[in-house]
Design a protein around this motif. Structure first.
Motif, PDB file in Angstrom:
ATOM      1  N   MET A   1      -7.594  19.732 -18.801  1.00 53.13           N
ATOM      2  CA  MET A   1      -8.863  19.018 -17.900  1.00 53.13           C
ATOM      3  C   MET A   1      -8.224  17.604 -17.678  1.00 53.13           C
ATOM      4  O   MET A   1      -8.568  17.149 -16.700  1.00 53.13           O
ATOM      5  N   LYS A   2      -7.717  16.913 -18.633  1.00 54.17           N
ATOM      6  CA  LYS A   2      -7.207  15.775 -18.578  1.00 54.17           C
ATOM      7  C   LYS A   2      -6.047  15.432 -17.548  1.00 54.17           C
ATOM      8  O   LYS A   2      -5.967  14.577 -16.710  1.00 54.17           O
ATOM      9  N   LYS A   3      -5.447  16.400 -17.593  1.00 54.11           N
ATOM     10  CA  LYS A   3      -4.350  16.512 -16.463  1.00 54.11           C
ATOM     11  C   LYS A   3      -4.692  16.367 -15.101  1.00 54.11           C
ATOM     12  O   LYS A   3      -4.418  15.790 -14.058  1.00 54.11           O
ATOM     13  N   LEU A   4      -5.784  17.255 -14.878  1.00 58.70           N
ATOM     14  CA  LEU A   4      -6.539  17.473 -13.918  1.00 58.70           C
ATOM     15  C   LEU A   4      -6.978  16.410 -13.293  1.00 58.70           C
ATOM     16  O   LEU A   4      -6.891  15.594 -12.078  1.00 58.70           O
ATOM     17  N   VAL A   5      -7.925  15.388 -14.315  1.00 55.58           N
ATOM     18  CA  VAL A   5      -8.248  14.416 -13.899  1.00 55.58           C
ATOM     19  C   VAL A   5      -7.499  12.990 -13.591  1.00 55.58           C
ATOM     20  O   VAL A   5      -7.523  12.379 -12.649  1.00 55.58           O
ATOM     21  N   SER A   6      -6.423  12.977 -14.192  1.00 54.48           N
ATOM     22  CA  SER A   6      -5.289  12.134 -14.157  1.00 54.48           C
ATOM     23  C   SER A   6      -4.639  12.437 -12.557  1.00 54.48           C
ATOM     24  O   SER A   6      -4.134  11.432 -11.830  1.00 54.48           O
ATOM     25  N   ILE A   7      -4.566  13.540 -12.226  1.00 53.05           N
ATOM     26  CA  ILE A   7      -4.061  13.916 -10.865  1.00 53.05           C
ATOM     27  C   ILE A   7      -4.870  13.248  -9.914  1.00 53.05           C
ATOM     28  O   ILE A   7      -4.559  12.582  -8.843  1.00 53.05           O
ATOM     29  N   PHE A   8      -6.214  13.547  -9.790  1.00 57.40           N
ATOM     30  CA  PHE A   8      -7.220  12.952  -9.168  1.00 57.40           C
ATOM     31  C   PHE A   8      -7.269  11.550  -9.122  1.00 57.40           C
ATOM     32  O   PHE A   8      -7.668  10.836  -8.013  1.00 57.40           O
ATOM     33  N   ARG A   9      -6.750  10.860 -10.292  1.00 55.66           N
ATOM     34  CA  ARG A   9      -6.978   9.548 -10.310  1.00 55.66           C
ATOM     35  C   ARG A   9      -5.668   8.638  -9.493  1.00 55.66           C
ATOM     36  O   ARG A   9      -5.845   7.651  -9.062  1.00 55.66           O
ATOM     37  N   ASN A  10      -4.504   9.535  -9.416  1.00 57.33           N
ATOM     38  CA  ASN A  10      -3.429   8.864  -8.853  1.00 57.33           C
ATOM     39  C   ASN A  10      -3.755   9.029  -7.213  1.00 57.33           C
ATOM     40  O   ASN A  10      -4.083  10.047  -6.430  1.00 57.33           O
ATOM     41  N   LYS A  11      -3.431   7.915  -6.722  1.00 62.99           N
ATOM     42  CA  LYS A  11      -3.830   7.557  -5.257  1.00 62.99           C
ATOM     43  C   LYS A  11      -2.962   8.381  -4.450  1.00 62.99           C
ATOM     44  O   LYS A  11      -3.376   8.832  -3.406  1.00 62.99           O
ATOM     45  N   TYR A  12      -1.774   8.659  -4.854  1.00 63.34           N
ATOM     46  CA  TYR A  12      -0.962   9.468  -3.847  1.00 63.34           C
ATOM     47  C   TYR A  12      -1.247  10.982  -4.081  1.00 63.34           C
ATOM     48  O   TYR A  12      -1.295  11.352  -2.804  1.00 63.34           O
ATOM     49  N   TYR A  13      -1.547  11.594  -4.984  1.00 63.03           N
ATOM     50  CA  TYR A  13      -1.859  12.487  -4.913  1.00 63.03           C
ATOM     51  C   TYR A  13      -3.087  12.886  -4.259  1.00 63.03           C
ATOM     52  O   TYR A  13      -3.485  13.878  -3.557  1.00 63.03           O
ATOM     53  N   LEU A  14      -4.195  12.014  -4.447  1.00 63.23           N
ATOM     54  CA  LEU A  14      -5.447  11.888  -3.745  1.00 63.23           C
ATOM     55  C   LEU A  14      -5.160  11.704  -2.159  1.00 63.23           C
ATOM     56  O   LEU A  14      -5.977  12.584  -1.402  1.00 63.23           O
ATOM     57  N   THR A  15      -4.457  11.050  -1.742  1.00 58.51           N
ATOM     58  CA  THR A  15      -3.946  10.755  -0.451  1.00 58.51           C
ATOM     59  C   THR A  15      -3.617  12.064   0.277  1.00 58.51           C
ATOM     60  O   THR A  15      -4.033  12.481   1.242  1.00 58.51           O
ATOM     61  N   LEU A  16      -2.694  12.807  -0.398  1.00 60.82           N
ATOM     62  CA  LEU A  16      -2.123  13.928  -0.250  1.00 60.82           C
ATOM     63  C   LEU A  16      -2.758  15.274   0.133  1.00 60.82           C
ATOM     64  O   LEU A  16      -3.070  15.763   1.160  1.00 60.82           O
ATOM     65  N   ILE A  17      -3.892  15.219  -0.863  1.00 62.72           N
ATOM     66  CA  ILE A  17      -5.070  16.246  -0.793  1.00 62.72           C
ATOM     67  C   ILE A  17      -5.982  16.019   0.312  1.00 62.72           C
ATOM     68  O   ILE A  17      -6.349  17.047   1.240  1.00 62.72           O
ATOM     69  N   VAL A  18      -6.223  14.559   0.602  1.00 58.54           N
ATOM     70  CA  VAL A  18      -7.229  14.438   1.682  1.00 58.54           C
ATOM     71  C   VAL A  18      -6.412  14.867   3.109  1.00 58.54           C
ATOM     72  O   VAL A  18      -6.868  15.286   3.885  1.00 58.54           O
ATOM     73  N   PHE A  19      -5.239  14.478   3.037  1.00 61.55           N
ATOM     74  CA  PHE A  19      -4.321  14.452   4.390  1.00 61.55           C
ATOM     75  C   PHE A  19      -4.353  16.014   4.493  1.00 61.55           C
ATOM     76  O   PHE A  19      -4.386  16.624   5.602  1.00 61.55           O
ATOM     77  N   PHE A  20      -4.069  16.958   3.508  1.00 60.60           N
ATOM     78  CA  PHE A  20      -3.929  18.346   3.843  1.00 60.60           C
ATOM     79  C   PHE A  20      -5.211  19.212   4.275  1.00 60.60           C
ATOM     80  O   PHE A  20      -5.515  20.007   5.259  1.00 60.60           O
ATOM     81  N   ILE A  21      -6.381  18.266   3.440  1.00 61.53           N
ATOM     82  CA  ILE A  21      -7.794  19.025   3.922  1.00 61.53           C
ATOM     83  C   ILE A  21      -8.102  18.679   5.364  1.00 61.53           C
ATOM     84  O   ILE A  21      -8.632  19.342   6.174  1.00 61.53           O
ATOM     85  N   TRP A  22      -7.644  17.109   5.927  1.00 66.22           N
ATOM     86  CA  TRP A  22      -7.936  16.902   7.068  1.00 66.22           C
ATOM     87  C   TRP A  22      -7.060  17.682   8.101  1.00 66.22           C
ATOM     88  O   TRP A  22      -7.735  18.130   9.274  1.00 66.22           O
TER      89      TRP A  22
END
Length: 101
Positions: A1-22
């Motif tokens: 769970m902590k690892k998942l939260v840390s992934i969403f806190r990382n701005k690069y991963y978050l940007t990548l996820i938003v890009f794919f959703i877009w």
């Protein structure tokens, strides 16, 4: 769970996820649009083949009509119900077509 939260806190991963959703759902060329474009392309190719075959048939008929006077007369009589002077035309409609009306 902590690892998942840390992934969403990382701005690069978050940007990548938003890009794919877009790209998958919100872009002009999303997945649904691509599917529809492919369907339309397949339909257009089918239509193209049909019209190519029809063009070949029409060219063959045109060649026959322009070279054979008997074929021209037959065509005029059947398609346009033309007749010679003094002739009568009787149109026979099959029972199947009569019932459809």
């Amino acid at each position: 769970m902590k690892k998942l939260v840390s992934i969403f806190r990382n701005k690069y991963y978050l940007t990548l996820i938003v890009f794919f959703i877009w790209m998958l759902f919100l872009d002009r060329n999303d997945l649904l649009s691509q599917y529809q474009y492919r369907q339309k392309l397949a339909q257009l190719k089918t239509d193209q083949n049909y019209y190519k075959e029809e063009i070949i048939k029409v060219k063959k008929d045109l060649n026959e009509l322009s070279t054979d006077p008997q074929q021209l007369e037959k065509f005029a009589r059947e398609k346009y119900l033309m007749k010679k002077d003094g002739e009568d035309i009787f149109i026979i409609i099959p029972e199947e077509q009569e019932q459809k009306k």
